[in-house]
Design a protein around this motif. Structure first.
Motif, mmCIF file in Angstrom:
data_model
loop_
_atom_site.group_PDB
_atom_site.id
_atom_site.type_symbol
_atom_site.label_atom_id
_atom_site.label_comp_id
_atom_site.label_asym_id
_atom_site.label_seq_id
_atom_site.Cartn_x
_atom_site.Cartn_y
_atom_site.Cartn_z
ATOM 1 N N ILE A 2 -62.730 62.560 2.399
ATOM 2 C CA ILE A 2 -62.587 62.289 3.837
ATOM 3 C C ILE A 2 -63.016 63.520 4.620
ATOM 4 C CG2 ILE A 2 -60.978 61.672 5.699
ATOM 5 C CD1 ILE A 2 -61.246 59.482 3.559
ATOM 6 N N ASP A 3 -63.800 63.320 5.647
ATOM 7 C CA ASP A 3 -64.132 64.384 6.591
ATOM 8 C C ASP A 3 -62.954 64.429 7.575
ATOM 9 O OD1 ASP A 3 -64.925 65.824 8.844
ATOM 10 O OD2 ASP A 3 -66.934 64.979 8.879
ATOM 11 N N TRP A 4 -62.085 65.417 7.381
ATOM 12 C CA TRP A 4 -60.847 65.468 8.157
ATOM 13 C C TRP A 4 -61.081 65.765 9.629
ATOM 14 C CZ3 TRP A 4 -57.421 62.720 6.141
ATOM 15 C CH2 TRP A 4 -57.302 62.646 4.751
ATOM 16 N N VAL A 5 -62.179 66.415 9.955
ATOM 17 C CA VAL A 5 -62.508 66.645 11.368
ATOM 18 C C VAL A 5 -62.798 65.305 12.041
ATOM 19 C CG1 VAL A 5 -64.170 67.704 12.951
ATOM 20 C CG2 VAL A 5 -63.322 69.001 10.978
ATOM 21 N N ALA A 6 -63.613 64.474 11.398
ATOM 22 C CA ALA A 6 -63.933 63.149 11.944
ATOM 23 C C ALA A 6 -62.687 62.269 11.991
ATOM 24 C CB ALA A 6 -65.025 62.481 11.113
ATOM 25 N N PHE A 7 -61.861 62.346 10.948
ATOM 26 C CA PHE A 7 -60.624 61.569 10.901
ATOM 27 C C PHE A 7 -59.709 61.951 12.068
ATOM 28 C CE2 PHE A 7 -56.170 61.164 9.725
ATOM 29 C CZ PHE A 7 -56.098 59.854 9.292
ATOM 30 N N THR A 8 -59.520 63.243 12.280
ATOM 31 C CA THR A 8 -58.647 63.717 13.353
ATOM 32 C C THR A 8 -59.207 63.328 14.716
ATOM 33 O OG1 THR A 8 -57.896 65.548 11.987
ATOM 34 C CG2 THR A 8 -57.572 65.778 14.360
ATOM 35 N N ARG A 9 -60.526 63.416 14.859
ATOM 36 C CA ARG A 9 -61.153 63.021 16.121
ATOM 37 C C ARG A 9 -60.891 61.533 16.385
ATOM 38 N NH1 ARG A 9 -66.436 62.817 15.105
ATOM 39 N NH2 ARG A 9 -66.411 65.016 14.556
ATOM 40 N N ALA A 10 -61.072 60.699 15.356
ATOM 41 C CA ALA A 10 -60.822 59.259 15.527
ATOM 42 C C ALA A 10 -59.362 59.008 15.883
ATOM 43 C CB ALA A 10 -61.199 58.505 14.255
ATOM 44 N N ARG A 11 -58.458 59.683 15.193
ATOM 45 C CA ARG A 11 -57.037 59.487 15.472
ATOM 46 C C ARG A 11 -56.707 59.899 16.904
ATOM 47 N NH1 ARG A 11 -53.135 61.883 11.176
ATOM 48 N NH2 ARG A 11 -53.938 63.816 12.008
ATOM 49 N N ASN A 12 -57.272 61.012 17.354
ATOM 50 C CA ASN A 12 -57.009 61.471 18.720
ATOM 51 C C ASN A 12 -57.627 60.537 19.761
ATOM 52 O OD1 ASN A 12 -55.590 63.656 17.728
ATOM 53 N ND2 ASN A 12 -57.320 65.072 17.900
ATOM 54 N N GLU A 13 -58.855 60.079 19.511
ATOM 55 C CA GLU A 13 -59.533 59.204 20.468
ATOM 56 C C GLU A 13 -58.872 57.833 20.546
ATOM 57 O OE1 GLU A 13 -63.631 59.134 19.274
ATOM 58 O OE2 GLU A 13 -63.982 61.191 19.973
ATOM 59 N N LEU A 14 -58.398 57.327 19.413
ATOM 60 C CA LEU A 14 -57.795 55.993 19.387
ATOM 61 C C LEU A 14 -56.330 56.012 19.814
ATOM 62 C CD1 LEU A 14 -59.453 54.699 16.117
ATOM 63 C CD2 LEU A 14 -60.002 54.019 18.465
ATOM 64 N N GLY A 15 -55.713 57.177 19.739
ATOM 65 C CA GLY A 15 -54.329 57.332 20.186
ATOM 66 C C GLY A 15 -53.387 56.335 19.539
ATOM 67 N N ALA A 16 -52.608 55.651 20.376
ATOM 68 C CA ALA A 16 -51.608 54.703 19.878
ATOM 69 C C ALA A 16 -52.233 53.526 19.144
ATOM 70 C CB ALA A 16 -50.750 54.197 21.037
ATOM 71 N N GLY A 17 -53.495 53.253 19.392
ATOM 72 C CA GLY A 17 -54.172 52.144 18.728
ATOM 73 C C GLY A 17 -54.706 52.479 17.351
ATOM 74 N N PHE A 18 -54.545 53.728 16.924
ATOM 75 C CA PHE A 18 -55.126 54.161 15.657
ATOM 76 C C PHE A 18 -54.662 53.322 14.470
ATOM 77 C CE2 PHE A 18 -55.080 56.682 11.770
ATOM 78 C CZ PHE A 18 -56.413 57.049 11.682
ATOM 79 N N VAL A 19 -53.372 53.117 14.337
ATOM 80 C CA VAL A 19 -52.840 52.365 13.192
ATOM 81 C C VAL A 19 -53.350 50.933 13.215
ATOM 82 C CG1 VAL A 19 -50.727 51.516 12.092
ATOM 83 C CG2 VAL A 19 -50.822 53.861 12.953
ATOM 84 N N ARG A 20 -53.426 50.340 14.392
ATOM 85 C CA ARG A 20 -53.934 48.977 14.525
ATOM 86 C C ARG A 20 -55.411 48.907 14.108
ATOM 87 N NH1 ARG A 20 -56.459 47.141 18.855
ATOM 88 N NH2 ARG A 20 -55.521 48.714 20.196
#
Length: 128
Positions: A2-20
């Motif tokens: 996993i590219d953790w930088v990309a993962f963290t960026r996605a998690r931050n951009e998606l916010g509360a919707g990330f898990v969904r």
């Protein structure tokens, strides 16, 4: 894996919707892998293209670069086969490896995307 930088960026951009959205990735990924396997069994190169393309993009959104690269190789072979009116035999080893890589990748993403894990990692840290 996993590219953790990309993962963290996605998690931050998606916010509360990330898990969904990660749940949608699971659902779409399961369908894409099954469609790719079925297309390979049927020797239908055209039917490989869309699910491989979809899986490639969704995997890369979460930083799952090896999975995205494998899906891209399948897509490229399939496109070449459609253009050359050939069967996708060249992608057999990639398709055979796809399900295992998808499942391992998904397991890592879901473990890291779990909000309980995120809270636990921050517990006890000093702020300030």
């Amino acid at each position: 894996m996993i590219d953790w930088v990309a993962f963290t960026r996605a998690r931050n951009e998606l916010g509360a919707g990330f898990v969904r959205i990660l749940g949608y990735f699971r659902e779409d990924g399961v369908k894409s892998v099954a469609a790719i396997e079925a297309a390979m069994r049927a020797q239908n190169a055209a039917a490989l293209i869309i699910p491989a393309h979809t899986l490639k993009g969704e995997a890369r959104q979460f930083g799952a670069e090896p999975l995205g690269a494998l899906a891209e190789r399948i897509e490229v072979v399939a496109r070449d086969c459609v253009e050359g009116h050939d069967t996708p035999d060249e992608a057999i080893s990639e398709v055979a490896a796809l399900r295992g890589l998808f499942e391992r990748t998904l397991s890592i993403l879901e473990a890291e995307g779990d909000p309980v894990v995120q809270r636990r990692q921050g517990f006890g840290r000093r702020i300030g």
